[in-house]
Design a protein around this motif. Structure first.
Motif, short mmCIF file in Angstrom:
data_model
loop_
_atom_site.label_atom_id
_atom_site.label_comp_id
_atom_site.label_asym_id
_atom_site.label_seq_id
_atom_site.Cartn_x
_atom_site.Cartn_y
_atom_site.Cartn_z
N LEU A 76 0.78 -1.11 -0.04
CA LEU A 76 0.10 0.10 0.00
C LEU A 76 0.72 1.14 -0.06
CD1 LEU A 76 -2.73 1.13 0.04
CD2 LEU A 76 -2.64 1.20 2.50
N GLN A 77 1.89 1.25 0.72
CA GLN A 77 2.87 2.39 0.99
C GLN A 77 3.42 2.66 -0.55
OE1 GLN A 77 5.86 1.91 3.69
NE2 GLN A 77 6.77 3.98 3.56
N GLU A 78 3.86 1.42 -1.22
CA GLU A 78 4.44 1.87 -2.69
C GLU A 78 3.54 2.29 -3.31
OE1 GLU A 78 7.47 -1.25 -4.39
OE2 GLU A 78 5.36 -1.84 -5.00
N HIS A 79 2.08 1.86 -3.54
CA HIS A 79 1.23 2.62 -4.40
C HIS A 79 0.73 3.89 -3.93
CE1 HIS A 79 0.82 -1.05 -7.10
NE2 HIS A 79 1.16 -1.63 -6.05
N GLU A 80 0.70 4.19 -2.59
CA GLU A 80 0.19 5.67 -2.47
C GLU A 80 1.21 6.55 -2.81
OE1 GLU A 80 -0.64 5.01 1.82
OE2 GLU A 80 -2.76 4.78 1.50
N GLU A 81 2.57 6.26 -2.70
CA GLU A 81 3.75 7.22 -3.20
C GLU A 81 3.51 7.48 -4.66
OE1 GLU A 81 7.34 5.45 -2.09
OE2 GLU A 81 6.92 5.69 0.17
N ILE A 82 3.23 6.34 -5.47
CA ILE A 82 2.97 6.55 -7.11
C ILE A 82 1.78 7.48 -7.32
CG2 ILE A 82 2.60 5.39 -9.15
CD1 ILE A 82 4.15 3.07 -7.92
N ALA A 83 0.61 7.02 -6.46
CA ALA A 83 -0.62 7.93 -6.51
C ALA A 83 -0.39 9.31 -6.54
CB ALA A 83 -1.71 7.37 -5.82
N LYS A 84 0.35 9.61 -5.02
CA LYS A 84 0.52 11.10 -5.25
C LYS A 84 1.16 11.84 -5.82
CE LYS A 84 1.10 9.92 -0.01
NZ LYS A 84 2.09 9.83 1.02
N SER A 85 2.00 11.05 -6.89
CA SER A 85 2.71 11.96 -7.91
C SER A 85 1.93 12.08 -9.36
CB SER A 85 3.94 11.17 -8.40
OG SER A 85 3.63 9.90 -9.04
N LYS A 86 0.65 11.43 -9.25
CA LYS A 86 -0.17 11.56 -10.26
C LYS A 86 -1.38 12.50 -10.32
CE LYS A 86 0.50 8.64 -13.15
NZ LYS A 86 1.52 8.66 -14.39
N ALA A 87 -1.58 13.23 -11.34
CA ALA A 87 -2.76 14.35 -11.27
C ALA A 87 -4.37 13.35 -11.36
CB ALA A 87 -2.64 15.19 -12.54
N LEU B 219 -3.25 8.76 -16.41
CA LEU B 219 -3.09 7.23 -16.70
C LEU B 219 -1.73 6.83 -16.05
CD1 LEU B 219 -4.45 6.79 -20.33
CD2 LEU B 219 -5.46 6.38 -18.08
N LEU B 220 -1.59 5.60 -15.69
CA LEU B 220 -0.33 4.93 -15.13
C LEU B 220 0.71 5.07 -16.46
CD1 LEU B 220 -1.41 2.04 -12.95
CD2 LEU B 220 -0.23 4.28 -12.06
N THR B 221 1.87 4.98 -16.17
CA THR B 221 2.93 5.10 -17.23
C THR B 221 3.95 3.78 -17.12
OG1 THR B 221 4.32 6.49 -16.11
CG2 THR B 221 2.83 7.46 -17.61
N TRP B 222 4.60 3.46 -18.21
CA TRP B 222 5.97 2.39 -17.78
C TRP B 222 7.02 2.60 -16.78
CZ3 TRP B 222 6.47 -2.08 -20.10
CH2 TRP B 222 7.45 -2.87 -19.85
N GLU B 223 7.08 3.87 -16.58
CA GLU B 223 7.82 4.50 -15.32
C GLU B 223 7.22 3.99 -14.12
OE1 GLU B 223 7.15 6.23 -18.08
OE2 GLU B 223 9.29 5.78 -18.93
#
Length: 933
Positions: free
Chosen positions: A769-780, A784-788
């Motif tokens: 969850l922590q890993e995905h919340e950090e990614i979600a915070k960086s998205k507007a 959409l999700l990206t390869w990176e």
């Protein structure tokens, strides 16, 4: 007919003539129409001739047409009234015991004894019937199902296995005789049973014959055999009575001990030794020939009617799949054989073992305006109602569905009716169903000749004994030093035990027990093919790196037929390299980058439609729906709509039959899967045509992008250096299907297991969850999700890998042997199948310490385990080309689940079975709550 000395014949007439004259003296009462014919002989010879030429039904019909449903004649030296029809059946089966006695012809009465149940009436009949029912009632017979099962298996092993041609009627008689010997007399295989069977045959030969007790007649031989059988049974009674007193025999171990136990307890049901003897004989006769005849007619029917056979096979195979190897059938199993028993009843309707029965008039009585005099014999053609179109519409048509509901009263009387219903009905049902179960699950057959005519003596006897040609031979060539192991039953081999293990989630135990018993290399028979089983890290390496001239990547027959022979799993050498290269051109990471956004959109649409607003969902069906939609879009370019909806129905049938017994008969899984595969192929061909036309019309700069919008478009655009097409349409279709099947179930199962894991393991859940919340915070919002973004989900993918290690979606794989080769000192012959459970190395503590512990950190290293020990995606040149596709699909789905929902299991116990992929009984039901954003 019988050759008779004129002097004997004259003497017989002189003896019987006074009796005949008394019985047939003129009376003022109205007798039924008809003729008594010649004294003594009457119509006996014409009736016996009709029985022996299988024209008895016509004989009855001619008589009814001439005289009506009530007529008089003379049979076997007795004036007789012939009755026909539903009303006649009711009359005979319900009449009080003071009017009609249940008397058979003199030949039957002399052979079976006057104290057998068919001869008794009133209180005597009730008393003896109650004694017989104490053994024959369902609650008692339940305990004998296993004993019958054992007799049937022994019979098939001795008389069917290893043969290519058998004659059915004698074998069915031998089988039913052995079952009856065991359960009625307690006589097991050996010298006593062998003597009994010979005497029994002589008894049966004279059962319905002219009762002339002169040397060399059938009746005389039958009477002499009966006397010897009675002596044997009397001795058995003496021995069993002594054993019961000494407590060395169980009270219900067979029919005779059951009756003796009743006798010894001073029960209200009192039965004499003579009654035990007579009723043992009558039950033996009634149960032996009737069941043998029914089974023979059923075998003939299944050779002639593919539709009925397919339905029975499907019913029986479903039962067999739920049995462990060597398990006996149970009472509950028999209860599931509803269609099989309906087929048996319809067979009895059309071809009854006995056409009628006899009674004796105890006093004058009136029926339909005619007087039936005291002392006359009543012959009831009871089974003629079976072919009455008023009772059974279109009576000549075989239709088991008739017995889904109750037949009109006293119209179907194969087991009698009213208080005279056969007490052995349940015994016959068990015997028939258990025998048919093992026949259809162990053999296929066809008739050897077109002449399947029969005569009645009085039971049906096939003139050619109904010969069959059947069975498969596994291998004819003899090899030295084959791997250890057993072939098991022909064709089936160990198939059912393995499929049972898969369906009970005990496949790992099945493999471990096999390895423990035979070692890492062993032989067996799977899905009708001789197979060598390989196990271990060395086996994985050998298979994944073996040259294509030794092993071909061939799946079982069912997989090959459903998926096509040009799919990548079937190809080898240059063809495999060419097709793999084409698939990788679409599935390589640099190409898949452009599809992350499309997968993202499919996942969001799925969540919106199936998760939002729900409080409880079933995960596995939803994950299958999601991965199907993703694959439909990216493989075939099929977006939401009618076309995709039609595709999903066919696709599910393909999945259900992809690993099944390759029996292409109506109503089998395999048949449905083949038909669905054919329809999907038509759909994909239409898609190929449409996409090819669309590409021809595109000459703008957008053409390159269009050519790679899905796998199909990509593959039809590939060319060789000489500009010829790289893949044929057949190869495109077969490989699109195999990628769809492989990617659909494996990804959906992986995601489902991860959802279960995250509900059970708070520590793993918190870290992911922590890993995905950090990614979600960086998205507007809405981005959409990206390869990176996927590259940042390192821990999530390690969890996925550890999940695959402990609960792999695919348990085993197959190859075909192209040439004899040696492995571990054993010869593996050409043409055999190689099966190996590659994933078993993933639970080997030498490769993965403490293998039962979930530890995602195992996959932090580049090479987390010894080579060829973790093989979730294959190995060597056979590494799955869809590895990256599965990674994107899994990571994107987990990201949105974790970002939008919390969940817990609806049931803490979440067992699953394999069919062949893991299936949860409840679909993995979870309770979900949306997260507040």
């Amino acid at each position: 007919m019988l050759a008779m000395n004129p002097a004997i014949y004259l003497t017989l007439i002189l003896i019987l003539l006074p009796v005949y004259i008394i019985l047939t003296r003129k009376t003022s009462k109205k007798l039924p129409p008809g003729s008594l014919g010649l004294p003594i002989i009457g119509q006996s010879l014409s009736f016996l001739r009709a029985l022996q030429t299988d024209t008895a039904e016509k004989w009855f019909q001619d008589r009814i047409r001439k005289y009506g449903p009530v007529s008089k004649l003379s049979l076997f030296g007795n004036p007789t009234v012939f009755l026909h029809g539903q009303a006649a059946n009711k009359l005979v089966y319900t009449f009080d015991g003071n009017t009609l006695a249940n008397q058979q012809p003199p030949s039957i009465r002399r052979i079976c004894g006057e104290k057998n149940i068919t001869e008794l009436r009133g209180d005597e009949h009730k008393r003896v019937r109650d004694a017989l029912v104490s053994f024959l009632k369902p609650e008692v017979l339940k305990q004998y199902v296993g004993k019958m099962d054992g007799e049937i298996r022994k019979h098939l092993q001795m008389h069917w296995h290893g043969k290519q041609k058998v004659t059915v009627m004698p074998l069915m008689k031998a089988l039913t005789f052995n079952i009856m010997s065991s359960l009625i007399f307690g006589i097991e295989q050996g010298a006593t049973r062998n003597v009994l069977v010979e005497l029994f045959e002589h008894m049966m030969d004279g059962l319905v014959s002219i009762p002339l007790n002169s040397p060399f007649t059938q009746f005389n031989r039958s009477l002499k055999a009966t006397a010897k059988v009675r002596t044997m049974i009397t001795n058995l009674i003496h021995d069993k009575r002594a054993a019961l007193k000494q407590n060395t025999a169980l009270p219900r171990q067979d029919f005779i001990t059951c009756l003796l136990d009743i006798q010894s307890k001073g029960n209200s049901i009192v039965i004499s030794d003579e009654e035990i003897v007579d009723n043992s004989i009558i039950i033996m006769i009634a149960g032996h020939d009737t069941s043998a005849t029914l089974l023979t007619f059923l075998v003939r029917l299944l050779a002639s009617d593919p539709s009925v056979r397919a339905n029975i096979v499907q019913e029986q195979e479903e039962i067999a799949r739920n049995k462990a190897s060597g398990d006996h059938l149970t009472w509950d199993d028999l209860g599931k054989m509803k269609y099989t028993w309906r087929v048996a009843l319809e067979t009895l309707r059309m071809d009854p073992p006995l056409l009628g029965s006899f009674r004796r008039a105890l006093r004058d009585f009136e029926y339909q305006g005619y007087t039936i005099p005291k002392g006359w014999q009543v012959m009831l053609a009871s089974s003629m109602t079976h072919m009455d179109e008023h009772l059974f519409p279109d009576p000549s048509k075989f239709n088991p569905a008739r017995f889904e509901k109750q037949a009109p009263p006293f119209s179907f009387v194969a087991f009698g009716g009213g208080p005279r219903i056969c007490p052995g009905y349940e015994f016959a049902r068990i015997e028939t169903l258990a025998t048919i179960h093992y026949l259809v699950t162990q053999f296929t057959w066809k008739l050897c000749c077109n002449d399947n005519s029969f005569s009645r003596k009085p039971f049906p006897v096939f003139r050619q004994a109904l010969p069959l040609l059947y069975l498969l031979i596994l291998t004819k060539k003899t090899y030295k030093n084959l791997p250890p192991g057993s072939w098991g039953l022909p064709f089936l081999g160990q198939t059912l035990s393995f499929l049972h293990a898969m369906r009970t989630n005990t496949a790992e135990n099945w493999v471990q027990e096999r390895v423990k018993k035979y070692g890492p290399v062993s032989k067996f028979n799977f899905l009708g093919t001789p197979t060598v089983f390989l196990h271990g890290q060395a086996a994985n390496k050998f298979i994944y790196t073996c040259d294509c001239n030794t092993l071909a990547n061939q799946q079982p027959t069912s997989v090959r037929r459903v998926m096509g022979e040009r799919n990548i799993m079937e190809l080898s050498g240059i063809d495999h390299k060419r097709v793999r290269g084409a698939l990788v051109s679409f599935l390589k990471p640099e190409e898949l980058k452009q599809y992350v956004g499309r997968m993202d959109e499919e996942v969001k649409k799925h969540m919106e439609m199936h998760w939002h607003g729900k409080e409880q969902v079933q995960v596995l069906p939803l994950m299958k729906s999601l991965t199907f939609n993703i694959m439909s879009s990216l493989i075939f370019g099929l977006e939401q709509g009618a076309r995709r909806d039609a595709f999903v129905v066919h696709f599910q049938h393909i999945i259900n039959g992809v690993l099944s017994m390759p029996v292409n008969l109506p109503f089998t899984r395999f048949n449905r899967s083949l038909r669905a595969s054919a329809k999907v192929r038509v759909m994909v061909r239409e898609l190929l045509h449409e996409k090819r036309e669309a590409l021809k019309q595109q000459h703008t700069s957008a053409a390159a992008a269009s050519a790679n919008q899905d796998l199909i478009s990509c593959l039809i655009g590939l060319r060789n250096e000489d500009d010829s097409i790289l893949l044929s349409d057949e190869e495109i279709i077969d490989n699109a299907l195999v990628i769809m099947v492989a990617g659909h179930d494996t990804s959906s199962v992986l995601i489902t297991f991860m959802i279960r894991l995250l509900a059970n393991d708070p520590s793993v859940y918190a870290t992911i969850l922590q890993e995905h919340e950090e990614i979600a915070k960086s998205k507007a919002s809405g981005e959409l999700l990206t390869w990176e973004d996927l590259a940042k989900m390192k821990y999530t993918w390690r969890v996925a890998m550890e999940t695959l290690r402990i609960t792999p979606p695919v348990f085993c794989s197959f190859r075909k042997v192209l040439t004899d080769f040696e492995y571990e000192g054993y010869i593996i012959p050409k043409g055999w199948q190689v099966m190996w459970a590659a994933c078993m190395t993933q639970m080997d503590e030498k490769n993965f310490p403490d293998p039962s512990k979930f530890d995602a950190t195992r996959f932090e290293k580049q090479s987390p385990s010894p080579p060829f020990s973790f093989v979730a995606f294959g190995g060597g040149s056979r590494m799955c080309p869809g590895n990256e596709f599965a990674r994107i699909e899994t990571l994107v789905t987990l990201h949105y689940l974790l970002s939008k929902f919390t969940w817990k299991l609806s049931c803490r116990d979440s067992p699953f079975f394999r069919d062949p992929m893991p299936v949860f009984n409840d679909g993995l039901s979870i309770q979900i709550k949306p997260k507040k954003l």
